[in-house]
Design a protein around this motif. Structure first.
Motif, short mmCIF file in Angstrom:
data_model
loop_
_atom_site.label_atom_id
_atom_site.label_comp_id
_atom_site.label_asym_id
_atom_site.label_seq_id
_atom_site.Cartn_x
_atom_site.Cartn_y
_atom_site.Cartn_z
N UNK A 196 0.90 -1.22 0.17
CA UNK A 196 -0.02 0.12 0.05
C UNK A 196 0.82 1.20 -0.04
N UNK A 197 0.37 2.36 -0.34
CA UNK A 197 1.01 3.78 -0.14
C UNK A 197 0.83 4.29 1.10
N UNK A 198 1.68 4.85 1.74
CA UNK A 198 1.56 5.48 2.95
C UNK A 198 2.02 6.90 2.85
N UNK A 199 1.50 7.80 3.68
CA UNK A 199 2.00 9.13 3.68
C UNK A 199 3.52 9.64 4.26
N UNK A 200 4.24 10.38 3.74
CA UNK A 200 5.40 10.61 4.30
C UNK A 200 5.09 11.77 5.44
#
Lengths: 102, 102, 102, 102, 102
Positions: B39-43
């Motif tokens: 999944x993509x996660x926030x930086x």
């Protein structure tokens, strides 16, 4: 420039018109493993770069960032800040072969 | 370029004159989750980018930084360093679909 | 671009001649607080930016970096890499008003 | 600019045509050791830069990044964002000689 | 721009020809100390910048990075990405004088 591994791709239909037909690849910058200094390891970062060389998933590539990303024949007028300028065959560090394509 | 999620907007009345009428969106860069890689996660970072594509809150978009942000028809003469060049439909990494717009 | 708070100013007498008469402000980049996501918090970094809008201490402003900092009428030929392009009135994130000037 | 140590090289056969014949070196940025302030230490990062000066492994060099990497006679039209502009003979910090080539 | 302290210098004999005669200084970026907010402290980073103003060791200076480093009369055609544009006399933050040259 930096070395990155091609890990995937991005699909975007609604985009700035000049971007039509340009391949957008997901790339992960790699660096030398700090302790052993015998292999390249991921930095964990995720970038998107334009590809004009036919790079494929798993390939290690050279990424140029900034205005110089527009200095290839195919990207001259594109609103991009990252392009693949080469597919990496081999990386030598401290006289060791730390990456080989084959 | 990098992938970011549109999370909000900025209102500014007193500004450089050429900026009048340009939509300023708050965007958060995302990266691949390092352990599971599914999944993509926030930086956790917060940027402001000009939008010319009608992007809305929740959309994942492609951001170009630097001088190339001026390489779209609508942003040619603007004092900006970040622009949305595409709305992301899908992101594939390691053969997995890690993001889909629908 | 990024959001920053104006925290101070710099005095420099001996400088590149073209910089004479240009106001140099100290600015601190801000980002969304990661847990609550209800307020902007400082990143702890310190930058210097040219101001042409009459920004004052405490104001939240929009900063453009890089060559685009020269894309305003007053900064066209200056050796600068950061300029204030707007004074922020409001910032909305996740439908919340996370900053309001008044 | 920053100081870096040349640690290796990259081989790339499939590349943007203008890159043919240009030497690509692996470089590691160095910084002053923070406690003792008596030596340069690696930052652990890995960059690739074009060399036009005959730099060799082990040399400390000066790296210029961004569009200015194209401001040398040999790199004017190349899609590169990093070039070696000098081989370092000596670095003096706090009146100490923290690096000497010989 | 950012504030930095001049800590040393670099000697380089073998270099890009246009760099001959240009002074290369070692500079350390500084930022506001986060807790007390009463003094500037080093970031621990090490950069090299061209000086055209006669800056000396111990001076606090303003550094411009990127293509704008070429926007001074002496650096117009140089392959550099960092230049000193001013010697700092005073820095005021939160109404406090956090740095004074004398």
């Amino acid at each position: 420039m930096f070395i990155a591994r091609v890990t995937g791709s991005v699909v975007s239909t609604q985009k700035v018109q000049s971007m039509t037909g340009h391949k957008l690849l997901v790339v992960e910058p790699y660096r030398l493993e700090e302790k052993g200094r015998e292999a390249l390891v991921t930095t964990g970062r995720t970038f998107i770069a334009v590809d004009t060389l036919g790079s494929g998933e798993g390939d290690f590539v050279l990424i140029t960032q900034g205005s110089s990303a527009r200095l290839t024949p195919e990207t001259k007028t594109l609103p991009i800040d990252a392009v693949i300028i080469g597919i990496v065959d081999q990386v030598h560090i401290d006289k060791l072969n730390v990456y080989s394509r084959d």
